[in-house]
Every structure is written in structure tokens, then in C-alpha cells.
Scaffold this active site. Structure first.
Site, short mmCIF file in Angstrom:
data_model
loop_
_atom_site.label_atom_id
_atom_site.label_comp_id
_atom_site.label_asym_id
_atom_site.label_seq_id
_atom_site.Cartn_x
_atom_site.Cartn_y
_atom_site.Cartn_z
N CYS A 1 12.13 -23.81 33.92
CA CYS A 1 13.46 -24.25 33.50
C CYS A 1 14.41 -24.48 34.68
O CYS A 1 15.40 -25.20 34.55
CB CYS A 1 14.07 -23.25 32.53
SG CYS A 1 13.12 -23.04 31.01
N HIS B 1 21.72 -24.97 32.36
CA HIS B 1 20.46 -25.07 31.63
C HIS B 1 20.73 -24.71 30.18
O HIS B 1 21.39 -23.71 29.89
CB HIS B 1 19.43 -24.12 32.24
CG HIS B 1 18.21 -23.94 31.42
ND1 HIS B 1 17.52 -25.00 30.87
CD2 HIS B 1 17.54 -22.82 31.03
CE1 HIS B 1 16.48 -24.55 30.19
NE2 HIS B 1 16.49 -23.23 30.27
N ASN C 1 15.88 -26.04 23.90
CA ASN C 1 15.58 -25.79 25.32
C ASN C 1 14.52 -26.79 25.77
O ASN C 1 13.35 -26.69 25.39
CB ASN C 1 15.07 -24.35 25.49
CG ASN C 1 14.82 -23.99 26.95
OD1 ASN C 1 14.76 -24.85 27.82
ND2 ASN C 1 14.65 -22.70 27.20
#
Length: 324
Positions: A114, A251, A281
Site C-alpha cells: 500500500c 492512502h 482499499n
């Protein structure tokens, strides 16, 4: 004069298939309310059968090129941040080169889960500042739907697929914090936290792609602390304070992490770009997706000061400060 890596062009792509939270109620012991309350996610996009990470990356890349009227051969380099490549090798970047018709320059992948887009931006900035390249495209692209355990309600409802692309080019600055472009970066990793977020497969271990595994509560505590720290460190490196930030573009993992980090930094949520409700996500794709949406909606404007931060498996985390 100081060479800066300045944003010139952005674009994104999301697969056509939209999956609302209610779709999981048919197969899992979960509800739309449970998912929204714990993550802020309302829907996500999943790639179609046969649609690969490089396919998503190419669509985002072409949109970024079209955004500023450039062609693929106007690029010197192409970096793709991904943890879900089409194949073990070659790199997704070389596949994107081929599909775009890019016949010059070079491409490579960055894998920091990520945090991948932050690590890729840092690499692109180094290439430009050192004179190795004048124009670099940075792409975050993922098909996390391919590594989900669809029986694990704590993970499979959180992730989505997508891609975002950013073009950086060398421009002269005055070396001060009012320059446009990347002003500072801070990247970190600590392998002691590996078991908090990982995939239980790989070429040299199981010979399979494996499935994503996560320890949610411990990871949440690490995320807020480390994201705040790396963002503040990056701002300090640039000689700036959080009070000067126009937008945090974080993020997009969990709305509670986003809110917790903004609160610790003393930044109002009115100055945070949030897309987690629509995308879930998307790992390395989440920051460029959020940036592209922010620009398309007219919120992010030339001259705005942005801070982007991310944390992912490894653990790996980092932040970039840039002036749009």
C-alpha cells in the site's frame, strides 16, 4: 537553481464492475452497516474476468497522457507500483510500455504494497533530480480481488481494484518551499511487523499466489502512529508545518485511520481528500486515484501544498510533500 519533479498530467481508471457492500451479505456474516461503520467503505470496483493489472495501468496511463497532450514516447521512464503483477516476470511496467507503444526509455516495478506509490514517487523524484530522466510517469495499479479469501469477512470486504497515473517532469525551482513539485520525501520499513499484513503464498515458498492475511487491530494502531510521524517528518524536511497544508491525500485504507491521522496532525477533515467510500482499499493505486479525483472535482489546484502518506505490508510506510 534547483531541479524539481513537478506534476504535469494525471489520470485514473476504475473497472466497470461496481460491488456494493450489500453484495457480501449473500455469502458472509456481514452487513452494509457493519462494513460502513468499521471502514467507511460503501462500494468498490472489481476487475472483469481476464482483465489484468497492466490493463488497468494502461487505461490510467493513457488518461494521464491525454490530460496534457503527450505521447508515450515523450516519457523517459515509467514506474509501476503494484503488489498484484500480471506475471512473476516481466514487470508490469514493461507490459505497459508495450501496450502504450512506448519504444524508448525504461520501466520497472516497485513493490511496497500500500506504500508502493510513495516509494515509486520517491524513486521518480531521485531519477529527475539526478538527471537520469526528465519526464517520468508513476502508476499505482492493483487487482487485489485476485488475492482475496472470500470466506474471510474481515479482509475481503475492504479491498478493490483500480489504477492511477501521475506524470512528473523536470522544472527549475528556486530551492525554497514555495517551489512547485516534490519538496521532500520520507520512506521507512520494518520487517519485524511482517505478520500484521501479508500474503500466504509466493514463488519460492508455496508456488502459488496465496491469499491476503491481516491482523486488523494491531495494524490500525501502527498505522495512525507511523502515518502521522512520517508526514510530520516529511514536512519538517521541507521546512513546512501542518498548518500550511492545503490537502492531505492519504492512502485510502480505512476512514478511521484517515480521521485519526488528520486529527493527530491538527488538520481538519475539510482538507483531506477521501475516496475510500467509493473505491475501498486499492493499495498502491489509492493515492493517485484520490489525487486524480481531487483534481477532476476542482479541489486540488496549481500551487496547493499536498501531503500524501501511506502504510502497507512489510511494514513499509512513507510520505511525500509536493506543491501542485
Amino acid at each position: 537553481m534547483t531541479v524539481r519533479a513537478v506534476v504535469n498530467g494525471i489520470g485514473h481508471y476504475l473497472p466497470d464492475r461496481i460491488v456494493p457492500n450489500s453484495a457480501f451479505e449473500k455469502t458472509l456474516d456481514t452487513t452494509d452497516e457493519w462494513i460502513r461503520t468499521r471502514s467507511g467503505i460503501e462500494r468498490r470496483h472489481f476487475a472483469a474476468e481476464g482483465q489484468t493489472t497492466s490493463d488497468l495501468a494502461v487505461r490510467a496511463a493513457q488518461n494521464a497522457l491525454d490530460n496534457v497532450g503527450l505521447k508515450a514516447d515523450d516519457l523517459d521512464a515509467l514506474i509501476v507500483a503494484t503488489s498484484t503483477p500480471d506475471l512473476t516476470f516481466p514487470s508490469v511496467a514493461t507490459m505497459v510500455q508495450q501496450k502504450l507503444g512506448m519504444t524508448r526509455g525504461f520501466g520497472f516495478d516497485v513493490q511496497a504494497v500500500c506504500a508502493g506509490f510513495i516509494f515509486a514517487l520517491t524513486n521518480a523524484n531521485a531519477l529527475i533530480v539526478s538527471g537520469q530522466a526528465k519526464r517520468v510517469m508513476v502508476i499505482g495499479a492493483e487487482t487485489f480481488s485476485r488475492i482475496m479469501d472470500w470466506t474471510d469477512r474481515s479482509t475481503c470486504v475492504l479491498f478493490g481494484d483500480g489504477a492511477g497515473a501521475l506524470i512528473l517532469e523536470a522544472q527549475d525551482g528556486n530551492g525554497k518551499s514555495d517551489d512547485r513539485g516534490i519538496l521532500s520525501a520520507d520512506i521507512n520499513s520494518d520487517g519485524r511487523y511482517r505478520d500484521m499484513l501479508y500474503v500466504d503464498g509466493g514463488v519460492s515458498s508455496t508456488g502459488t499466489s496465496g491469499k491476503l492475511r491481516m491482523q486488523g487491530n494491531p495494524l490500525f494502531r501502527q498505522a495512525v502512529e507511523k502515518l502521522t510521524s512520517t508526514a510530520e517528518t516529511a514536512l519538517e524536511k521541507a521546512g513546512l508545518a501542518s498548518t500550511e497544508v492545503d490537502w492531505i491525500v492519504p492512502h485510502q485504507a480505512n476512514i478511521r485511520i484517515i480521521q485519526g491521522t488528520a486529527k493527530k496532525m491538527g488538520v481538519s477533515m475539510d482538507h483531506v481528500i477521501v475516496t475510500v467510500q467509493d473505491h475501498g482499499n486499492t493499495s498502491a493505486a489509492s493515492i493517485p486515484l484520490a489525487m486524480s479525483v481531487g483534481v477532476a472535482e476542482g479541489r486540488i489546484k496549481v500551487g496547493d501544498l499536498l501531503v500524501s502518506e501511506a502504510i502497507g505490508g512489510g511494514l513499509a510506510w512513507g510520505a511525500v510533500v509536493l506543491r501542485w
